[in-house]
Motif scaffolding. Structure first.
Motif, PDB file in Angstrom:
ATOM      1  N   UNK A 268       0.829  -1.207   0.000  1.00 30.76           N
ATOM      2  CA  UNK A 268       0.000   0.000   0.000  1.00 30.76           C
ATOM      3  C   UNK A 268       0.862   1.256   0.000  1.00 30.76           C
ATOM      4  N   UNK A 269       1.916   1.238   0.793  1.00 26.73           N
ATOM      5  CA  UNK A 269       2.805   2.396   0.843  1.00 26.73           C
ATOM      6  C   UNK A 269       3.419   2.672  -0.519  1.00 26.73           C
ATOM      7  N   UNK A 270       3.723   1.609  -1.237  1.00 29.72           N
ATOM      8  CA  UNK A 270       4.293   1.773  -2.577  1.00 29.72           C
ATOM      9  C   UNK A 270       3.348   2.477  -3.524  1.00 29.72           C
ATOM     10  N   UNK A 271       2.047   2.299  -3.328  1.00 32.57           N
ATOM     11  CA  UNK A 271       1.075   2.936  -4.233  1.00 32.57           C
ATOM     12  C   UNK A 271       0.979   4.434  -3.987  1.00 32.57           C
ATOM     13  N   UNK A 272       1.405   4.904  -2.818  1.00 35.39           N
ATOM     14  CA  UNK A 272       1.243   6.325  -2.494  1.00 35.39           C
ATOM     15  C   UNK A 272       2.217   7.210  -3.246  1.00 35.39           C
ATOM     16  N   UNK A 273       3.244   6.616  -3.848  1.00 35.23           N
ATOM     17  CA  UNK A 273       4.210   7.428  -4.576  1.00 35.23           C
ATOM     18  C   UNK A 273       3.588   8.135  -5.755  1.00 35.23           C
ATOM     19  N   UNK A 274       2.450   7.634  -6.226  1.00 32.86           N
ATOM     20  CA  UNK A 274       1.830   8.238  -7.398  1.00 32.86           C
ATOM     21  C   UNK A 274       0.828   9.327  -7.047  1.00 32.86           C
ATOM     22  N   UNK A 275       0.650   9.605  -5.756  1.00 27.34           N
ATOM     23  CA  UNK A 275      -0.217  10.705  -5.375  1.00 27.34           C
ATOM     24  C   UNK A 275       0.344  12.002  -5.961  1.00 27.34           C
ATOM     25  N   UNK A 276      -0.545  12.902  -6.428  1.00 31.07           N
ATOM     26  CA  UNK A 276      -0.081  14.096  -7.116  1.00 31.07           C
ATOM     27  C   UNK A 276      -0.640  15.356  -6.469  1.00 31.07           C
ATOM     28  N   UNK A 277       0.100  16.431  -6.589  1.00 33.80           N
ATOM     29  CA  UNK A 277      -0.383  17.707  -6.076  1.00 33.80           C
ATOM     30  C   UNK A 277      -0.250  18.751  -7.181  1.00 33.80           C
TER      31      UNK A 277
ATOM     32  N   UNK B 145       8.376  -0.107   8.110  1.00 28.96           N
ATOM     33  CA  UNK B 145       7.887  -0.048   6.723  1.00 28.96           C
ATOM     34  C   UNK B 145       7.872   1.387   6.200  1.00 28.96           C
ATOM     35  N   UNK B 146       7.413   2.340   7.023  1.00 27.80           N
ATOM     36  CA  UNK B 146       7.237   3.711   6.538  1.00 27.80           C
ATOM     37  C   UNK B 146       8.521   4.540   6.585  1.00 27.80           C
ATOM     38  N   UNK B 147       9.577   4.007   7.209  1.00 32.08           N
ATOM     39  CA  UNK B 147      10.789   4.813   7.400  1.00 32.08           C
ATOM     40  C   UNK B 147      11.437   5.219   6.077  1.00 32.08           C
ATOM     41  N   UNK B 148      11.168   4.475   5.008  1.00 33.02           N
ATOM     42  CA  UNK B 148      11.750   4.798   3.708  1.00 33.02           C
ATOM     43  C   UNK B 148      10.939   5.826   2.933  1.00 33.02           C
ATOM     44  N   UNK B 149       9.882   6.343   3.547  1.00 31.99           N
ATOM     45  CA  UNK B 149       9.020   7.325   2.904  1.00 31.99           C
ATOM     46  C   UNK B 149       8.982   8.599   3.750  1.00 31.99           C
ATOM     47  N   UNK B 150       8.693   9.702   3.101  1.00 36.36           N
ATOM     48  CA  UNK B 150       8.420  10.931   3.837  1.00 36.36           C
ATOM     49  C   UNK B 150       7.027  10.758   4.430  1.00 36.36           C
ATOM     50  N   UNK B 151       6.943  10.530   5.726  1.00 35.96           N
ATOM     51  CA  UNK B 151       5.671  10.109   6.307  1.00 35.96           C
ATOM     52  C   UNK B 151       5.287  10.923   7.524  1.00 35.96           C
ATOM     53  N   UNK B 152       4.037  10.761   7.893  1.00 36.08           N
ATOM     54  CA  UNK B 152       3.504  11.380   9.104  1.00 36.08           C
ATOM     55  C   UNK B 152       2.512  10.396   9.714  1.00 36.08           C
ATOM     56  N   UNK B 153       2.722  10.021  10.972  1.00 35.79           N
ATOM     57  CA  UNK B 153       1.868   9.034  11.622  1.00 35.79           C
ATOM     58  C   UNK B 153       1.102   9.674  12.776  1.00 35.79           C
ATOM     59  N   UNK B 154      -0.213   9.456  12.765  1.00 36.50           N
ATOM     60  CA  UNK B 154      -1.080   9.931  13.842  1.00 36.50           C
ATOM     61  C   UNK B 154      -1.703   8.734  14.546  1.00 36.50           C
ATOM     62  N   UNK B 155      -1.614   8.699  15.866  1.00 37.68           N
ATOM     63  CA  UNK B 155      -2.221   7.637  16.665  1.00 37.68           C
ATOM     64  C   UNK B 155      -3.578   8.116  17.192  1.00 37.68           C
ATOM     65  N   UNK B 156      -4.599   7.283  17.034  1.00 38.20           N
ATOM     66  CA  UNK B 156      -5.915   7.553  17.613  1.00 38.20           C
ATOM     67  C   UNK B 156      -6.226   6.466  18.632  1.00 38.20           C
ATOM     68  N   UNK B 157      -6.456   6.829  19.873  1.00 40.30           N
ATOM     69  CA  UNK B 157      -6.903   5.868  20.883  1.00 40.30           C
ATOM     70  C   UNK B 157      -8.421   5.974  20.968  1.00 40.30           C
ATOM     71  N   UNK B 158      -9.099   4.853  20.874  1.00 38.53           N
ATOM     72  CA  UNK B 158     -10.549   4.912  20.760  1.00 38.53           C
ATOM     73  C   UNK B 158     -11.219   3.691  21.380  1.00 38.53           C
TER      74      UNK B 158
END
Length: 454
Positions: A264-273, A325-338
């Motif tokens: 899934x992370x690999x597919x995010x490389x094609x996101x465009x702005x 897994x995400x360390x090789x990407x420019x990432x941002x992780x948010x934790x939600x406790x619910x």
């Protein structure tokens, strides 16, 4: 058999070449046509890859004039049925006739009937159809000229799809491009279709017959598929077929959740702005239109059920793998406790940033998380839970992928429609030593722990 086969094929083709309605087709046509299919079956059984011939031997067969492909499949009355449209099928060469049957069997072995059902609420029918056909056609020779191949999709949709990836990888890439092109497969029906006859191949309709198999539960379909496959093995089979069959007979052959997340992370490389520094690729002379740049920031939201269903050991080990897994990407992780609502949200950069959570011991509702995430720019939602909660979501997920991860002590997800992929955690033992299990596996995953990327 050679001359008689071709004589029968030419005779049948001549009979329907000018037919404009089903009513005009002679009564004995279908019987003769199915006798031609018997001959194709024998050719498949005589082939070195006789697996396909023995698999076809177990399938029901019928003629169906309104399918927009030479063949199609359905699971009906405890067996697979393969349908043939003579108007399209008789235009194929002998080798192509065999190949299109192999094509349908590959769909079955890849459990595409099940996997397409899981994706249909997130992706368009056109994207799913193309993705599935790309996967199976990579293993086949003698394809019809109109077959959907990875080369054809790359050329016609300006993509750079890599071979031998999963259906989920392809459908994500294709859907993004369809969205950019604003193509919609749900357009009005073609009024030029004559009666109940389809005479041309149409990729947007090729798997419509599958909808009739949706009432069969996934477990039953998997069991019958495994039985059909095991009965068809009569000797040595190609490695790619062997891998598919092994995955069917071994539940551990499913792609582990962390491998799936990596894909899934690999597919995010094609996101465009949008950007004003580059001209629009499709209309370069329109200076008022913004161009596009690749955006590599991966926004990942991790929801953790704190109602007592997941142990600290399970969650911490799983989060180590997420961060790995995400360390090789420019990432941002948010934790939600619910639990029944969102109790706390915070961002993390390392395992040390994970805060000690309070176990509430209450119930669980999934909807508050989706209501929250829908208001963010999340790309991937990872939801850790024991699976017990609502049966229906009050807020449907928007433009992000959802990965459900059921704890080792959980059973199954209570939602009737998960709107995402459901995976399981392996049970984690509480250890007294300080050995990090992730370090032990730093050489990668054994091929025994995953299925072919189909």
């Amino acid at each position: 058999m050679g001359n008689k086969f071709h004589e029968l094929k030419e005779e049948l083709y001549e009979v329907i070449s000018n037919v404009q309605s089903v009513e005009a087709i002679p009564r004995d046509f279908e019987e003769k046509f199915l006798s031609l299919i018997n001959k194709v079956n024998f050719l498949l059984m005589e082939d070195k890859d006789n697996f396909y011939g023995y698999f076809l031997l177990q399938m029901g067969r019928a003629v169906k004039y309104d399918i927009a492909s030479p063949t199609s499949i359905e699971f009906k009355q405890a067996k697979y049925v393969i349908y043939f449209n003579p108007f399209i099928y008789l235009g194929l060469t002998t080798e192509q006739m065999q190949s299109t049957i192999k094509h349908e069997i590959h769909h079955i072995l890849s459990l595409h009937l099940i996997r397409a059902k899981q994706l249909k609420h997130t992706y368009s029918t056109l994207a799913i159809n193309m993705a599935m056909d790309i996967v199976v056609n990579q293993y086949l020779d003698y394809l019809p000229p109109y077959a959907t191949t990875i080369e054809w999709v790359n050329l016609n949709y300006n993509l750079n799809l890599k071979p031998y990836n999963s259906m989920e990888y392809y459908v994500n890439k294709i859907q993004e491009e369809l969205n950019l092109l604003e193509e919609n497969e749900d357009s009005e029906e073609d009024d030029t279709k004559e009666s109940d006859i389809e005479k041309e191949y149409d990729i947007s309709k090729t798997h419509n017959q599958w909808d009739k198999s949706l009432e069969i539960d996934d477990k039953t379909l998997k069991e019958f598929t495994e039985k059909f496959a095991s009965e068809a093995v009569k000797g040595t089979i190609p490695v790619y077929l062997s891998s598919m069959i092994e995955a069917l007979s071994n539940e551990k052959g499913e792609i582990p959740w962390n491998i799936y997340l990596k894909k899934l992370m690999g597919t995010l490389e094609s996101k465009k702005k949008k950007t004003i520094t580059r001209r629009n690729r499709r209309q370069p002379n329109r200076l008022d239109l913004k161009g596009e740049l690749r955006n590599h920031i991966a926004k990942v939201t991790v929801a953790i059920d704190i109602s007592g269903s997941i142990s600290d050991e399970e969650f911490h080990q799983a989060m180590k793998e997420v961060l790995s897994i995400v360390k090789n990407y420019n990432h941002e992780i948010t934790i939600l406790e619910c639990d029944t609502e969102i109790r706390r949200s915070y961002k993390i950069k390392s395992i040390k940033d994970i805060k000690e959570r309070e176990v509430t011991g209450g119930g669980t509702k999934f909807s508050p998380v989706f209501q929250y995430v829908n208001g963010t720019d999340t790309n991937i939602l990872i939801y850790f839970t024991d699976g017990k909660g609502e049966e229906r979501l009050k807020a449907l997920p928007k433009a992000y992928n959802t990965l459900w991860i059921i704890s080792g002590r959980g059973d199954k997800l209570s939602l009737a429609n998960p709107f995402g992929i459901v995976k399981r955690l392996k049970k984690v033992e509480i250890r007294t030593d300080t050995v990090d299990l992730l370090d032990i596996k730093n050489e990668g995953w054994s091929m025994n722990s995953q299925q072919p990327m189909i």
